[in-house]
Design a protein around this motif. Structure first.
Motif, PDB file in Angstrom:
ATOM      1  N   ARG A 213     -10.124 -20.397 154.044  1.00 62.49           N
ATOM      2  CA  ARG A 213     -11.026 -20.614 152.905  1.00 62.49           C
ATOM      3  C   ARG A 213     -10.331 -20.652 151.546  1.00 62.49           C
ATOM      4  O   ARG A 213     -10.952 -21.023 150.556  1.00 62.49           O
ATOM      5  CB  ARG A 213     -12.101 -19.514 152.889  1.00 62.49           C
ATOM      6  CG  ARG A 213     -13.022 -19.546 154.096  1.00 62.49           C
ATOM      7  CD  ARG A 213     -14.124 -18.504 153.975  1.00 62.49           C
ATOM      8  NE  ARG A 213     -15.020 -18.562 155.118  1.00 62.49           N
ATOM      9  CZ  ARG A 213     -14.821 -17.916 156.263  1.00 62.49           C
ATOM     10  NH1 ARG A 213     -13.744 -17.157 156.401  1.00 62.49           N
ATOM     11  NH2 ARG A 213     -15.670 -18.028 157.270  1.00 62.49           N
ATOM     12  N   THR A 214      -9.063 -20.228 151.470  1.00 65.53           N
ATOM     13  CA  THR A 214      -8.377 -20.206 150.183  1.00 65.53           C
ATOM     14  C   THR A 214      -7.002 -20.846 150.300  1.00 65.53           C
ATOM     15  O   THR A 214      -6.447 -20.984 151.399  1.00 65.53           O
ATOM     16  CB  THR A 214      -8.177 -18.765 149.676  1.00 65.53           C
ATOM     17  OG1 THR A 214      -7.245 -18.083 150.539  1.00 65.53           O
ATOM     18  CG2 THR A 214      -9.490 -17.994 149.657  1.00 65.53           C
ATOM     19  N   THR A 236     -11.468 -28.084 147.723  1.00 62.95           N
ATOM     20  CA  THR A 236     -11.635 -26.737 147.167  1.00 62.95           C
ATOM     21  C   THR A 236     -10.369 -25.908 147.384  1.00 62.95           C
ATOM     22  O   THR A 236      -9.872 -25.250 146.456  1.00 62.95           O
ATOM     23  CB  THR A 236     -12.840 -26.043 147.832  1.00 62.95           C
ATOM     24  OG1 THR A 236     -14.013 -26.815 147.568  1.00 62.95           O
ATOM     25  CG2 THR A 236     -13.029 -24.632 147.299  1.00 62.95           C
ATOM     26  N   GLU A 241      -9.356 -22.886 144.783  1.00 61.82           N
ATOM     27  CA  GLU A 241     -10.638 -22.205 144.742  1.00 61.82           C
ATOM     28  C   GLU A 241     -10.996 -21.677 146.143  1.00 61.82           C
ATOM     29  O   GLU A 241     -10.306 -21.959 147.109  1.00 61.82           O
ATOM     30  CB  GLU A 241     -11.719 -23.179 144.248  1.00 61.82           C
ATOM     31  CG  GLU A 241     -11.422 -23.725 142.837  1.00 61.82           C
ATOM     32  CD  GLU A 241     -12.254 -24.958 142.507  1.00 61.82           C
ATOM     33  OE1 GLU A 241     -13.090 -25.348 143.310  1.00 61.82           O
ATOM     34  OE2 GLU A 241     -12.002 -25.547 141.440  1.00 61.82           O
ATOM     35  N   THR A 242     -12.066 -20.899 146.242  1.00 64.45           N
ATOM     36  CA  THR A 242     -12.464 -20.300 147.511  1.00 64.45           C
ATOM     37  C   THR A 242     -13.615 -21.069 148.120  1.00 64.45           C
ATOM     38  O   THR A 242     -14.643 -21.286 147.477  1.00 64.45           O
ATOM     39  CB  THR A 242     -12.883 -18.822 147.302  1.00 64.45           C
ATOM     40  OG1 THR A 242     -11.768 -18.100 146.769  1.00 64.45           O
ATOM     41  CG2 THR A 242     -13.311 -18.201 148.618  1.00 64.45           C
ATOM     42  N   SER A 244     -16.761 -21.763 150.592  1.00 61.54           N
ATOM     43  CA  SER A 244     -17.891 -20.898 150.949  1.00 61.54           C
ATOM     44  C   SER A 244     -18.320 -21.031 152.408  1.00 61.54           C
ATOM     45  O   SER A 244     -18.954 -20.133 152.960  1.00 61.54           O
ATOM     46  CB  SER A 244     -19.094 -21.219 150.052  1.00 61.54           C
ATOM     47  OG  SER A 244     -19.444 -22.591 150.169  1.00 61.54           O
ATOM     48  N   ASN A 246     -17.960 -21.834 156.734  1.00 61.98           N
ATOM     49  CA  ASN A 246     -17.201 -21.238 157.826  1.00 61.98           C
ATOM     50  C   ASN A 246     -16.083 -22.139 158.328  1.00 61.98           C
ATOM     51  O   ASN A 246     -15.225 -21.714 159.075  1.00 61.98           O
ATOM     52  CB  ASN A 246     -18.129 -20.911 158.994  1.00 61.98           C
ATOM     53  CG  ASN A 246     -19.060 -19.764 158.687  1.00 61.98           C
ATOM     54  OD1 ASN A 246     -18.677 -18.843 157.966  1.00 61.98           O
ATOM     55  ND2 ASN A 246     -20.279 -19.820 159.197  1.00 61.98           N
TER      56      ASN A 246
END
Length: 247
Positions: A213-214, A236, A241-242, A244, A246
């Motif tokens: 995710r990051t 993202t 950025e993170t 959101s 899954n």
């Protein structure tokens, strides 16, 4: 590090799954393809019926983005004949990479010969057509011991039957992103599962799909040895950025 060259930007929802009309879902797919072109991601991963669309858009843009698609998605329970037919159609439509869902339920039942046969034949079809092949083992459906055993099984089939120069083009991949877990457990790549895959699939490369995710997580996956990362939030992550979702 050009992290974008590790990212397989992914959109695999059907219109029904997305709660959209076919036309609106096609618009979403087109947006993902265009973003992959604009951002210079390694690959766009879409459903088989969207491969022609991606090929046409990428050709028109004179882009180097690769087109990947999924085979027997997401359960992996189709017969070998069905998997090969779907893969051959994807090749004819212009896919560069084939991400097969391995029959992990058959593997869990101990039907090793069935699984070995599909790994061999699915890989053969891809390599004969100069395509990269990835085998999704669905780590969330497996115990740690099964992750180790499945990764090793795929490795052994491939190194036994194919030349050494083919090995970089046959991946073991963690997840579909569609497996339903209980109690909020991860359904994609985690660092422990990826380490097990890396240790037991080598010299085959590993793709970490879902759960990243990051930028920092992606960077750590790459540092561990992962060659590709599947995510629906490629931009993202690339922007630091993170994500959101899954996957």
């Amino acid at each position: 590090m050009n992290i974008k060259q590790y990212l397989d930007s992914t959109y695999l929802k059907t219109a029904e799954q997305a709660g959209l009309s076919e036309a609106d879902n096609n618009t979403v797919v087109q947006g993902f393809i265009q973003e992959a072109i604009d951002e210079g991601f390694k690959l766009i991963m879409i459903r088989p019926d969207k491969v022609k669309m991606a090929r046409e858009m990428i050709a028109k843009a004179k882009s180097k983005v690769l087109v990947g698609t999924v085979i027997s998605f997401p359960e992996g329970t189709d017969s070998l004949e069905e998997k090969l037919a779907e893969a051959l159609q994807a090749i004819e439509d212009g896919a560069d990479e084939l991400d097969y869902v391995a029959n992990y339920e058959a593997f869990k039942r101990g039907e090793t010969d069935l699984v070995k046969n599909e790994i061999y034949n699915g890989t053969l079809l891809g390599l004969e057509n100069h395509k990269a092949v990835k085998w999704i083992i669905e780590v969330a459906a497996l115990t740690d011991a099964q992750i180790i055993q499945f990764s090793a099984l795929i490795k052994n089939v491939v190194i036994t039957n194919f030349k050494e120069n083919c090995l970089p083009n046959v991946f073991v991949k963690s997840s579909t992103g569609f497996y339903k877990t209980e109690n909020g457990l991860p359904n994609g790549a985690t660092f422990p599962t990826i380490i097990m895959m890396l240790e037991n699939a080598s010299p085959l490369p590993v793709k970490a799909a879902g759960g990243v995710r990051t930028y920092e997580e992606a960077e750590e996956m790459i540092r561990l040895g992962v060659k590709r990362i599947g995510t629906s939030a490629a931009k993202t992550i690339a922007n630091g950025e993170t994500a959101s979702g899954n996957y």
